[in-house]
Design a protein around this motif. Structure first.
Motif, PDB file in Angstrom:
ATOM      1  N   ASN A 138       0.493  -1.060  -0.208  1.00 59.00           N
ATOM      2  CA  ASN A 138       0.072  -0.072  -0.058  1.00 59.00           C
ATOM      3  C   ASN A 138       0.845   1.207   0.062  1.00 59.00           C
ATOM      4  OD1 ASN A 138      -2.462  -1.242  -0.065  1.00 59.00           O
ATOM      5  ND2 ASN A 138      -2.547  -1.385   2.181  1.00 59.00           N
ATOM      6  N   SER A 139       1.953   1.125   0.308  1.00 60.57           N
ATOM      7  CA  SER A 139       3.003   2.221   0.470  1.00 60.57           C
ATOM      8  C   SER A 139       3.633   2.784  -1.189  1.00 60.57           C
ATOM      9  CB  SER A 139       4.278   2.134   1.310  1.00 60.57           C
ATOM     10  OG  SER A 139       4.984   1.099   0.902  1.00 60.57           O
ATOM     11  N   ASN A 140       3.522   1.422  -2.087  1.00 59.95           N
ATOM     12  CA  ASN A 140       3.663   1.658  -3.545  1.00 59.95           C
ATOM     13  C   ASN A 140       2.858   0.895  -4.258  1.00 59.95           C
ATOM     14  OD1 ASN A 140       5.195   1.593  -5.959  1.00 59.95           O
ATOM     15  ND2 ASN A 140       6.865   0.240  -5.216  1.00 59.95           N
ATOM     16  N   LYS A 141       1.990   2.230  -4.872  1.00 59.76           N
ATOM     17  CA  LYS A 141       0.723   1.596  -5.550  1.00 59.76           C
ATOM     18  C   LYS A 141       1.067   1.750  -6.939  1.00 59.76           C
ATOM     19  CE  LYS A 141      -2.290   2.932  -1.944  1.00 59.76           C
ATOM     20  NZ  LYS A 141      -3.521   3.618  -1.472  1.00 59.76           N
ATOM     21  N   LYS A 142       2.123   1.483  -7.593  1.00 59.57           N
ATOM     22  CA  LYS A 142       2.473   1.785  -9.091  1.00 59.57           C
ATOM     23  C   LYS A 142       1.721   0.511  -9.684  1.00 59.57           C
ATOM     24  CE  LYS A 142       5.374   5.170  -8.597  1.00 59.57           C
ATOM     25  NZ  LYS A 142       5.255   6.449  -9.618  1.00 59.57           N
ATOM     26  N   ILE A 143       1.524  -0.445  -9.263  1.00 56.72           N
ATOM     27  CA  ILE A 143       0.702  -1.522  -9.663  1.00 56.72           C
ATOM     28  C   ILE A 143      -0.516  -1.669  -9.174  1.00 56.72           C
ATOM     29  CG2 ILE A 143       0.704  -4.029 -10.623  1.00 56.72           C
ATOM     30  CD1 ILE A 143       3.714  -3.900 -10.639  1.00 56.72           C
ATOM     31  N   ALA A 144      -1.890  -1.552  -9.810  1.00 59.36           N
ATOM     32  CA  ALA A 144      -2.882  -1.733  -9.220  1.00 59.36           C
ATOM     33  C   ALA A 144      -3.759  -2.770  -9.768  1.00 59.36           C
ATOM     34  CB  ALA A 144      -3.955  -0.461  -9.176  1.00 59.36           C
ATOM     35  N   CYS A 145      -4.348  -3.789  -9.022  1.00 63.59           N
ATOM     36  CA  CYS A 145      -5.198  -4.858  -9.560  1.00 63.59           C
ATOM     37  C   CYS A 145      -6.434  -5.058  -9.219  1.00 63.59           C
ATOM     38  CB  CYS A 145      -4.318  -6.141  -9.191  1.00 63.59           C
ATOM     39  SG  CYS A 145      -2.597  -6.251 -10.028  1.00 63.59           S
ATOM     40  N   THR A 146      -7.323  -5.221  -9.878  1.00 63.70           N
ATOM     41  CA  THR A 146      -8.801  -5.208  -9.515  1.00 63.70           C
ATOM     42  C   THR A 146      -9.747  -6.116 -10.373  1.00 63.70           C
ATOM     43  OG1 THR A 146     -10.802  -4.081  -8.809  1.00 63.70           O
ATOM     44  CG2 THR A 146      -9.353  -3.082 -10.353  1.00 63.70           C
ATOM     45  N   HIS A 147     -10.614  -6.581 -10.280  1.00 63.93           N
ATOM     46  CA  HIS A 147     -11.207  -7.544 -11.125  1.00 63.93           C
ATOM     47  C   HIS A 147     -12.249  -6.576 -11.919  1.00 63.93           C
ATOM     48  CE1 HIS A 147     -13.673 -10.584 -12.796  1.00 63.93           C
ATOM     49  NE2 HIS A 147     -14.789  -9.899 -12.735  1.00 63.93           N
ATOM     50  N   GLY A 148     -12.436  -5.447 -11.643  1.00 64.93           N
ATOM     51  CA  GLY A 148     -13.267  -4.489 -12.423  1.00 64.93           C
ATOM     52  C   GLY A 148     -14.761  -4.083 -12.118  1.00 64.93           C
ATOM     53  N   HIS A 149     -15.300  -5.180 -11.642  1.00 60.25           N
ATOM     54  CA  HIS A 149     -16.736  -5.083 -11.329  1.00 60.25           C
ATOM     55  C   HIS A 149     -17.362  -3.902 -10.477  1.00 60.25           C
ATOM     56  CE1 HIS A 149     -15.633  -7.269  -7.970  1.00 60.25           C
ATOM     57  NE2 HIS A 149     -16.552  -7.196  -7.237  1.00 60.25           N
ATOM     58  N   ILE A 150     -16.387  -3.640  -9.582  1.00 63.03           N
ATOM     59  CA  ILE A 150     -16.873  -2.648  -8.731  1.00 63.03           C
ATOM     60  C   ILE A 150     -17.226  -1.111  -9.308  1.00 63.03           C
ATOM     61  CG2 ILE A 150     -15.592  -3.543  -6.620  1.00 63.03           C
ATOM     62  CD1 ILE A 150     -13.141  -1.512  -7.206  1.00 63.03           C
ATOM     63  N   TYR A 151     -16.669  -0.785 -10.512  1.00 61.42           N
ATOM     64  CA  TYR A 151     -16.842   0.243 -11.300  1.00 61.42           C
ATOM     65  C   TYR A 151     -18.072   0.334 -12.240  1.00 61.42           C
ATOM     66  CZ  TYR A 151     -12.113   0.839  -9.725  1.00 61.42           C
ATOM     67  OH  TYR A 151     -10.857   1.065  -9.184  1.00 61.42           O
ATOM     68  N   THR A 152     -18.912  -1.153 -12.019  1.00 61.15           N
ATOM     69  CA  THR A 152     -20.213  -1.284 -13.069  1.00 61.15           C
ATOM     70  C   THR A 152     -21.444  -1.123 -11.838  1.00 61.15           C
ATOM     71  OG1 THR A 152     -20.030  -3.660 -13.049  1.00 61.15           O
ATOM     72  CG2 THR A 152     -18.634  -2.539 -14.649  1.00 61.15           C
ATOM     73  N   MET A 153     -22.273  -0.519 -12.560  1.00 62.49           N
ATOM     74  CA  MET A 153     -23.490  -0.261 -11.669  1.00 62.49           C
ATOM     75  C   MET A 153     -24.275  -1.682 -11.394  1.00 62.49           C
ATOM     76  SD  MET A 153     -26.741   2.286 -12.183  1.00 62.49           S
ATOM     77  CE  MET A 153     -25.632   3.556 -12.318  1.00 62.49           C
TER      78      MET A 153
END
Length: 550
Positions: A138-153
């Protein structure tokens, strides 16, 4: 050798191998085993494996069946999840460095579940407590990984503050997937599974969400019409599942589409209040538009918010590499259980991340003569200058968060007419002998010699879309020609022609499937030539076909 690589793998959708589950062990397990074996063989350079959501699937079951729990899925797939299974071997090879990030189809996974997986050395898969995971810390957020569904209504976890969701965190998308499973379960032949159907695992469920988009956009301007009513009414009509059909949930609870309307009645207003109108509309399009640019837009926003140089997502089921003209590096892991019909055109894919260069490479499993191999996967970037067709109009997509969305609403709710026009300049009649009606209906019948016929397309009145093709035969034996046309909710309008010398529906379907774009087309044989092109007259769009003798 330094461990400077991270592997991201998502959207495998492993379930109980029931007929409606996208992942079928006898088809897809060899592809998954190949990936896991490759990780084991290259463990000396791999720092971590990230399971980036929808690895398991608790949604793709017909409503009369209670979805399985974690234990049932594990028991159904021992070669992967058993104590001596491939995932356990990966845990050992990576000294326990495997992290699980939830997706929408597996949002109920807990650390207690993952702890049930046995490993000879006692290693456990670690569940990311957050939906966005930073593998460098969390102190180095140069790479972010997420499934992506959290941005879809329609697929983000739904946990309203007023506790109006008694089945929290399940979102609206779960109702849609269960309805599609109802339809599939009724349509499948004995011994058949959805893994034998074209586009199995389409995240937009055969365009059902997209077909509701024009009405949804109208409802956004009318607060008295809940958009969830439109979505669920569309799904009910398309799948044949009644609003009162009982939907069994894990743990013994039951619900219905009727209850779903009440649960998600305030979904739009809550997103608009929290995110603003522009971003809320983008969150709808990210689920329904069948256009990956909108999830790419959220990837870019995430990178800007946290200072990331690389964002890795899943969810779309399409491998994607980059955003055109953007300083942000974005990749999408793709999809790991394409159907038998699609294998070869779609392959099992995953991502290899270089943590020193903040670069990512998409790899795929190919199968040739019974052998499975890992090789580079060609993948296109999201074009932030691309044009996007929604409903009856074209809009330009860009990544400016201040882009006005009023244009989008206007574009998808305006009326337009569609015409098919065929000019037969030969001295021979054209006999209508075959058809492919994917959406709408081909309205032209036989076309006499030296005749021009134009008719309005019988399109899908809900979504204002059509996609179809026809096969014609010259009655004097000059052969056959095929004509195809498409106006999608989103994507690219298309036109095509062919000269397959065969009777029946198959030639029409082949030319229809091979349609690519709206550019002028031509096709010919020894006797005739067909030219196809698109024109507009006011609000009328015309698919033109000219048939001449050579």
């Amino acid at each position: 050798m330094s461990k400077n690589k991270i592997i991201a793998l998502s959207d495998i959708h492993i379930g109980t191998n029931a007929p409606t589950v996208w992942y079928q062990k006898d088809i897809h397990e060899p592809y998954l085993v190949t990936i896991l074996d490759w990780i084991i063989q290259n463990a000396s350079s791999i720092r971590e494996l990230i399971l980036l959501g929808d690895v398991l699937d608790f949604w793709t079951y017909p409503p009369h069946e209670e979805p399985p729990n974690f234990d049932a899925i594990i028991a159904a797939n021992p070669a992967i999840f058993g104590a001596n299974g491939k995932l356990s071997e990966v845990l050992t090879a990576l000294d326990g460095k495997v992290t699980y990030v939830r997706g929408n189809h597996d949002m109920n996974i807990t650390q207690e579940d993952l702890d049930k997986l046995e490993n000879p050395k006692g290693y456990k898969i670690q569940l990311s407590p957050e939906d966005v995971y930073y593998p460098l810390g969390n102190s180095n957020k140069k790479i972010a990984c997420t499934h992506g569904h959290i941005y879809t209504m329609f697929n983000a976890p739904y946990t309203p503050n007023n506790a109006s969701n008694p089945i929290a965190p399940l979102p609206l998308g779960q109702f849609i997937t269960r309805s599609v499973a109802f339809m599939r379960n009724n349509d499948l032949q004995p011994g058949q599974t959805v893994a034998q159907l074209k586009d199995s695992g389409d995240p937009d469920n055969k365009n059902l969400l997209s077909s509701a988009l024009p009405q949804v956009m109208k409802a956004i301007e009318n607060p008295n019409i809940p958009i969830t009513d439109i979505i669920l009414d569309t799904i009910s009509k398309a799948t044949g599942m009644s609003e009162t059909q009982s939907i069994k949930l894990t743990g013994g609870r039951e619900t219905t589409l009727e209850e779903g309307k009440k649960i998600y009645a305030n979904l739009w207003s809550e997103w608009q209040s929290k995110q603003g109108k522009s971003i809320a509309i983008k969150s709808i399009l990210a689920d329904t538009a069948l256009y990956d640019g909108f999830l790419g837009w959220f990837a870019q926003q995430l990178a800007q918010d946290v200072g990331a140089e690389l964002v890795v997502m899943g969810h779309t089921h399409k491998p994607i590499s980059g955003i055109v003209n953007s300083p942000i590096k974005y990749v999408n892991t793709g999809f790991n259980c394409p159907s038998t019909v699609d294998l070869g055109k779609k392959n099992a894919t995953f991502v290899q991340i270089d943590i020193e260069a903040y670069q990512a490479e998409i790899l795929q499993v190919s199968q040739e003569k019974g052998f499975y191999n890992i090789k580079a996967c060609p993948a296109n970037p999201v074009d932030n200058k691309a044009e996007l067709e929604i409903g009856n109009y074209t809009i330009k997509l860009n990544f400016d968060p201040n882009t006005a969305v009023d244009q989008i609403i206007k574009f998808v709710t305006s009326d337009k007419k569609f015409l098919i026009s065929v000019v037969n300049e030969t001295k021979y009649d054209l006999q209508y002998v075959g058809v492919k009606n994917d959406s709408g209906h081909w309205t032209l019948g036989d076309i006499p010699a030296n005749t021009s016929i134009s008719k309005e397309v019988d399109y899908n009145s809900v979504s204002n879309t059509f996609s179809l093709g026809a096969n014609y035969q010259f009655i004097d034996g000059l052969g056959f020609i095929q004509l195809a046309a498409s106006w999608p909710v989103t994507g690219t309008r298309k036109i095509a022609v062919g000269n397959i010398n065969q009777d029946g529906n198959a030639p029409a379907e082949k030319v229809w499937r091979e349609m690519q774009d709206s550019s002028d087309k031509s096709s010919s044989n020894d006797s005739v030539q067909v030219r196809a092109f698109m024109t507009t007259q006011g609000k009328t769009v015309i698919w033109n076909y000219e048939v001449t003798q050579r």
